[in-house]
Structures are given as C-alpha cells and as structure tokens.
Motif scaffolding. Sequence first.
Motif, short mmCIF file in Angstrom:
data_model
loop_
_atom_site.label_atom_id
_atom_site.label_comp_id
_atom_site.label_asym_id
_atom_site.label_seq_id
_atom_site.Cartn_x
_atom_site.Cartn_y
_atom_site.Cartn_z
N ASN A 49 0.81 -1.21 0.00
CA ASN A 49 0.00 0.00 0.00
C ASN A 49 0.85 1.27 0.00
OD1 ASN A 49 -3.13 -0.50 0.40
ND2 ASN A 49 -2.05 -2.10 1.55
N THR A 50 2.01 1.20 0.66
CA THR A 50 2.91 2.35 0.62
C THR A 50 3.39 2.60 -0.81
OG1 THR A 50 3.62 1.95 2.90
CG2 THR A 50 5.07 3.30 1.51
N ASN A 51 3.74 1.50 -1.49
CA ASN A 51 4.15 1.65 -2.89
C ASN A 51 3.00 2.19 -3.75
OD1 ASN A 51 6.67 0.65 -2.26
ND2 ASN A 51 6.10 -1.48 -2.72
N LEU A 52 1.79 1.71 -3.48
CA LEU A 52 0.64 2.17 -4.24
C LEU A 52 0.37 3.65 -3.97
CD1 LEU A 52 -1.46 1.15 -6.22
CD2 LEU A 52 -2.95 0.60 -4.29
N LEU A 53 0.48 4.05 -2.68
CA LEU A 53 0.31 5.46 -2.35
C LEU A 53 1.36 6.32 -3.02
CD1 LEU A 53 -0.59 5.33 1.47
CD2 LEU A 53 -2.13 5.82 -0.43
N SER A 54 2.59 5.80 -3.02
CA SER A 54 3.67 6.54 -3.66
C SER A 54 3.39 6.71 -5.16
CB SER A 54 5.00 5.81 -3.45
OG SER A 54 6.05 6.48 -4.10
N LEU A 55 2.84 5.62 -5.77
CA LEU A 55 2.51 5.70 -7.19
C LEU A 55 1.42 6.74 -7.44
CD1 LEU A 55 2.80 4.53 -10.06
CD2 LEU A 55 1.08 2.81 -9.43
N TYR A 56 0.37 6.72 -6.61
CA TYR A 56 -0.72 7.68 -6.79
C TYR A 56 -0.26 9.10 -6.50
CZ TYR A 56 -4.57 4.46 -7.65
OH TYR A 56 -5.41 3.55 -8.23
N MET A 57 0.60 9.25 -5.46
CA MET A 57 1.09 10.59 -5.16
C MET A 57 1.96 11.12 -6.29
SD MET A 57 1.15 13.22 -3.34
CE MET A 57 0.39 12.83 -1.78
N ASN A 58 2.75 10.25 -6.86
CA ASN A 58 3.55 10.68 -8.02
C ASN A 58 2.65 11.10 -9.18
OD1 ASN A 58 5.95 10.20 -6.66
ND2 ASN A 58 6.13 8.08 -7.41
N GLN A 59 1.55 10.37 -9.36
CA GLN A 59 0.62 10.72 -10.44
C GLN A 59 -0.04 12.07 -10.15
OE1 GLN A 59 -2.34 7.75 -11.19
NE2 GLN A 59 -3.46 9.00 -12.66
N ILE A 60 -0.44 12.27 -8.88
CA ILE A 60 -1.04 13.55 -8.52
C ILE A 60 -0.04 14.68 -8.71
CG2 ILE A 60 -1.94 14.90 -6.59
CD1 ILE A 60 -3.18 12.32 -5.52
N ASP A 61 1.20 14.45 -8.19
CA ASP A 61 2.23 15.49 -8.35
C ASP A 61 2.52 15.76 -9.82
OD1 ASP A 61 2.45 15.89 -5.66
OD2 ASP A 61 4.20 14.61 -5.37
N SER A 62 2.49 14.69 -10.62
CA SER A 62 2.75 14.87 -12.05
C SER A 62 1.66 15.73 -12.71
CB SER A 62 2.83 13.50 -12.73
OG SER A 62 3.02 13.66 -14.13
N ASN A 63 0.39 15.45 -12.33
CA ASN A 63 -0.71 16.25 -12.89
C ASN A 63 -0.63 17.69 -12.40
OD1 ASN A 63 -1.77 14.03 -14.23
ND2 ASN A 63 -3.09 13.45 -12.52
N LEU A 64 -0.27 17.88 -11.14
CA LEU A 64 -0.13 19.25 -10.63
C LEU A 64 1.05 19.96 -11.28
CD1 LEU A 64 -0.81 18.72 -6.80
CD2 LEU A 64 -2.38 19.58 -8.55
N ALA A 65 2.09 19.17 -11.58
CA ALA A 65 3.25 19.77 -12.25
C ALA A 65 2.85 20.26 -13.65
CB ALA A 65 4.38 18.75 -12.33
N ASP A 66 1.95 19.55 -14.35
CA ASP A 66 1.48 20.01 -15.67
C ASP A 66 0.74 21.34 -15.53
OD1 ASP A 66 2.54 17.76 -16.80
OD2 ASP A 66 0.64 16.62 -16.78
N VAL A 67 -0.07 21.45 -14.48
CA VAL A 67 -0.77 22.71 -14.26
C VAL A 67 0.23 23.82 -13.95
CG1 VAL A 67 -2.48 23.88 -12.82
CG2 VAL A 67 -2.84 21.49 -13.48
N ASP A 68 1.26 23.46 -13.14
CA ASP A 68 2.28 24.46 -12.81
C ASP A 68 2.98 24.95 -14.09
OD1 ASP A 68 1.65 24.17 -10.18
OD2 ASP A 68 3.31 22.83 -9.69
N ASN A 69 3.32 24.04 -14.96
CA ASN A 69 4.00 24.43 -16.20
C ASN A 69 3.13 25.36 -17.05
OD1 ASN A 69 6.25 22.92 -15.55
ND2 ASN A 69 5.48 21.07 -16.59
N PHE A 70 1.84 25.04 -17.07
CA PHE A 70 0.92 25.91 -17.82
C PHE A 70 0.90 27.31 -17.22
CE2 PHE A 70 -3.34 27.77 -18.05
CZ PHE A 70 -3.46 27.95 -19.41
N LEU A 71 0.85 27.38 -15.89
CA LEU A 71 0.80 28.69 -15.24
C LEU A 71 2.10 29.47 -15.48
CD1 LEU A 71 -0.90 27.78 -11.82
CD2 LEU A 71 -1.96 28.76 -13.86
N PHE A 72 3.24 28.78 -15.37
CA PHE A 72 4.52 29.46 -15.60
C PHE A 72 4.64 29.95 -17.06
CE2 PHE A 72 6.08 26.85 -11.88
CZ PHE A 72 6.23 27.93 -11.04
N ASN A 73 4.24 29.10 -18.00
CA ASN A 73 4.31 29.52 -19.41
C ASN A 73 3.39 30.70 -19.67
OD1 ASN A 73 6.17 27.52 -20.01
ND2 ASN A 73 4.58 26.00 -20.56
#
Length: 590
Positions: A49-73
């Motif tokens: 479950n820790t690995n699964l949480l890490s996977l989901y958190m990475n996915q969330i962070d990745s999606n938030l990072a896309d939003v961040d890139n859009f805002l910066f651009n």
Amino acid sequence: MRPIWPLLNSLRFKFTVAILFVMIPLIVLMWINSRYSVEVVRNQVAGSNTNLLSLYMNQIDSNLADVDNFLFNLSEINTDLLQLEYPKGNNELQYDLARLRLYNGLKGSIEHYKNADVFFIYSETNQDELLVGRVDYGDTFEQRNAIQGEIHKLLRSNLPGVNYAKWHVWKSENGEFYLFHLVKTGSVYVGAWVKADRLMMPLQLMDFGEEGGALLATLNMEPMELGGKVASEGIDLAYPAESFKLTGKKDTFLVMGEPSQRGDFHLIAFIPESAILQKLPYLQRISSVITLGACFFLFLFILYMRKVFLLPIQRIVSAMRKLKEGNWQSYLKHNPSSTEFRIMNDTYNSMIAEIMNLKIYVYEEQLNFQKAEMKHLQMQINPHFFLNSLNIIYNLAVVKDFAIIQEMTKCLVAYFRFMFRNDSYFVTLHDELAHTRNYLRIQQLRFPDYLTYRIVVDEDILSCGIPQLIIQTIVENSIKYAVTLDEVLHIDIHATAVPHPDGTAVLIRIGDSGPGFPEDVLEKLAGDLEAISDDGENVGIWNIKRRLKLLYRSSSSITFGNQPEKGAIVSLLLPAETKGGNSFVSCTAS
C-alpha cells in the motif's frame, strides 16, 4: 497452613506440570508463529500500500506539475498580462481586449487539465479578477458561486506566507478543503484552484476494507476528508517515514502515507487490521485455529483427567489422612469411577472394617485386662491386718473384755462387708470416709491412746464419686510406718471442692504427724519410679498410682511430700465426675 513440600511432591502437581511442560511450549510456539505471520502480513500489506500510495502521489504530483508548467508559461509568454498591470482607466479598451483574450485562452486550456477546477487571473492594481472554470467544477449555481467566493477571499487576503513554487491548502468556512497555486508576474497573479475531492477520485478504486480509507491531510495532519471517521475511531494520522504504525481506540488500524513533493499536503491511507488478517494465508489461519483448539483441548483434558484420575486419588488420600488423624469412620463412598479405583475403594473399606473389628477386639481385651487388674488391686489386703485383728480378739477374750470384743467384731464385719460387697470401681466420698472411720476405729482399738484422727469435709461434695479404698489405703500406709508406742500419731483428712478447667474437682489432703517420707522414696515418687522395696514396702502407694492412671489417664494427680513441721502429706486431685467400669459417677457439688 499445610507445608509446601508435600504439595510439590504430590501426584496431582507432577501430573499437571507434565501436561503443562508439553503443552505450553507447543502453544507458545504456535502463538509466536501466528504473531510472526500476522507481522509478516502487516509488513507486506503496508509495503504494497505504501508503494501504491507513492505511485498515486507521483501521479497527482505529475498532474499538478502540468498545471504548474501551464501557469509558468502563461505568466512568462502571454503579453496580455502586461496590460493588466496598468490601471484600467489609462486605456480601458485595450484592458478589456486583453482580458477577453486571456479568458478565451484559459477557457480553451482548462479542459486539458483534469486536476484543475478553476484558472484565475488577478490584477492587484485594478483589484480585478478573471475566473474560468471547468464545466463540472460545480454541480449547481450555488456551488460555483461558493467556489468563486472562496477564491475572492483568497485574493483579498493579501496572500500571507504564500510560496509561489508550491500548492497550498485552503479551508472554507463550511469545512471544505481546496488546493491552490499562485504564480506572480509583476502585480498580476496567475493561479489554479482545485477541490481536494477531485485529487482523490483515482484512489476510490483501491481496496482498504469496509472500515478503511484514503484521504488528503494538511501539514498539521488535519484530514481533508473522512474527518468524522478519523475522530470517532481515534486514528492518529501522523505516520512514520517509510513504515507504518498501529493506531485506533476500538479497532486497530495500519496507517501509512506519502508526502507530496508539489504541495503542503499528504496522501494517507488507514486500513483496519481485521481486513489485513483476512489476507492471511489459509495455513496461517489454520495455525491460529489450532492454537485456540490446543488451549481448549488442554482445558478439556485437565477436566477429564481430574474427574477420572485425580478426584478418585484425592478421595483416597483424604480418607487416609482422616484415618491417620484417628477417624476410623472414614469410609469411601461409592462414586462412579474406573474399575481399578472401585477395587481400591472396596479394598480400602474392607481394610477399615477389619481394622475396626480388630481394634474393638483389642480394646475389649484391654478393658477386660484392666478390669482384672483393678479387681486384683482392690483385693490386695495386708495379711498382717487379719492376723493382728484375730490376735487382738483372742487377747480380749482371755481377759474377758466382751464389750471391746463386740465393738471390734462389729467394726471388722463392717470393714469386710465394704471390701467384698462393692463391684464398682467407684464409691461416694461419703461411703469411703465412713469406711475409713471404721478402719481408724479398729486401729484405735489396736493401739489405744496412741492414735487420733480428724476428718473435715465439705457437705456439698459427699456425693462425689472417688475410687474405692483410695483414702483408706493412704491412711493404712501412715499407720503402718508412723505408729509407735513412744508418742501419739494424729491423722488429719480434709476434702474440699476446687475449680478445675473441666468444671469442679475434689481436693483430698491426708496428713499425719509421723516421721514423714524418706528422701529416697520421695525422689522415686516424684520421678514416677516404682517405690516398692524388696520386702514389699510402699505397695499401697504404688497400688493407688496405678489405679489412678487406669481410671483417669492424665486428668487426675497425686503428690507426696513432708509437712514443714513434722509428718507426711499426700494430696489427691480428682475430677468431680468420671466414668469407670460399668458405672457413671457424678458429683452434685455446687
């Protein structure tokens, strides 16, 4: 309190220790194996479950990072943002056109970012807001209006402590949580807004059990969802890094989590241990069942052995212990038991019956022997008394003193009638004193002017029973060894009632004015040694001591001594009532 060593050496204790010696290590090993299996499963579940949480958190962070890139651009490339830095009144038309182009650009881009509910631009110079939301960012107009109101509060809050490189948590007045990110360019803010529930939608597919769940929490571990569940179960969301912990006040929950690299929040999961144990391998669960079964079997085995084996032995031991204490009626009752124990019980009861018969026979023989011995002791009469009495009568006949001959003959008849008429071991004190007076009168006729006596007795004790001839024998002993023709011998007899632990006792003191007991005789009498000499002296005293021991055992006493001035004294202490032979003699003294 019973000594501990017989208990430790008992068969019951050894049998119990043997069972426990075998069963306890087995139970302990199975318990350790079960606990180890549970711990292994916990670690496996926590790890997966820790690995699964890490996977989901990475996915969330990745999606938030896309939003961040859009805002910066957007903040770096779009020149329309520059127009918003100037007051609207300088060129209102250009300002409105720039605002319109920004709105269209945000409107066309927001549907590509699933983790963003609202894009907004805020002109600090003009205090003007531009909000563009997804089609589904609010189910109703009131919900969308509430979200716009929260963004308005955020932008008017002077944005204290905002890190423009990270996502932050915003809590509304009605307790809902949101995430926002701001990028500042000049006096213009470009931002994104998302409701915390949207980020948790992929985790709904995870199986955390009926009572488990996953949630986002703030840096202070305040849950953004499932707050009621966390509070009611007493779940502590502070999880250890790269591990898990057990928490909860009712059920035990495994708590694990993963921090976000893009914002000030955590992704946390809590799983009830009951759901984890369901994932135990089948054999491990069988091991737990076997452990419980072994404990239950041990309990039943002890009960069975206690009923079949230990209780019959305990009954036999208890009966033998009573037998040892002198209870000859300790028969074993017929209880349902094994054939061997029935044989032992019947044999024991038969043995007790035979011992009782033998004991009764021996006891009767002892009684017969004691009766014969008592009769013999009672019939011990000094032959010199007969010869002297006949000699006195002969001499009186020669001198023709018929009055004294008549009195002497009358006294002798009374003496021998008392000696031979009574078959009992006991007589009343009144009869014994009457016989003693008669005997003393005979001796006065034998030794005229050389013998005097006095008898003092309490009237209340005259009916008390005492051994026959006991006072007369002591008086006879005094006359035998103390009468001389040089001086008068005085005999003093005193009887009174005295207190006794068992009630009333009779104290009889017989003293004379003779030379007293020799010292060697007193030493023998005090040491309970036989004081009879080779020529038969002191046989009367030995006769008394032997009779008292046969009749009273240790409840009577007799002491011998010499008076301070002159003469011997004998003290008798007898129970006021006693049982002897075939008669029961009671005292009416008060």
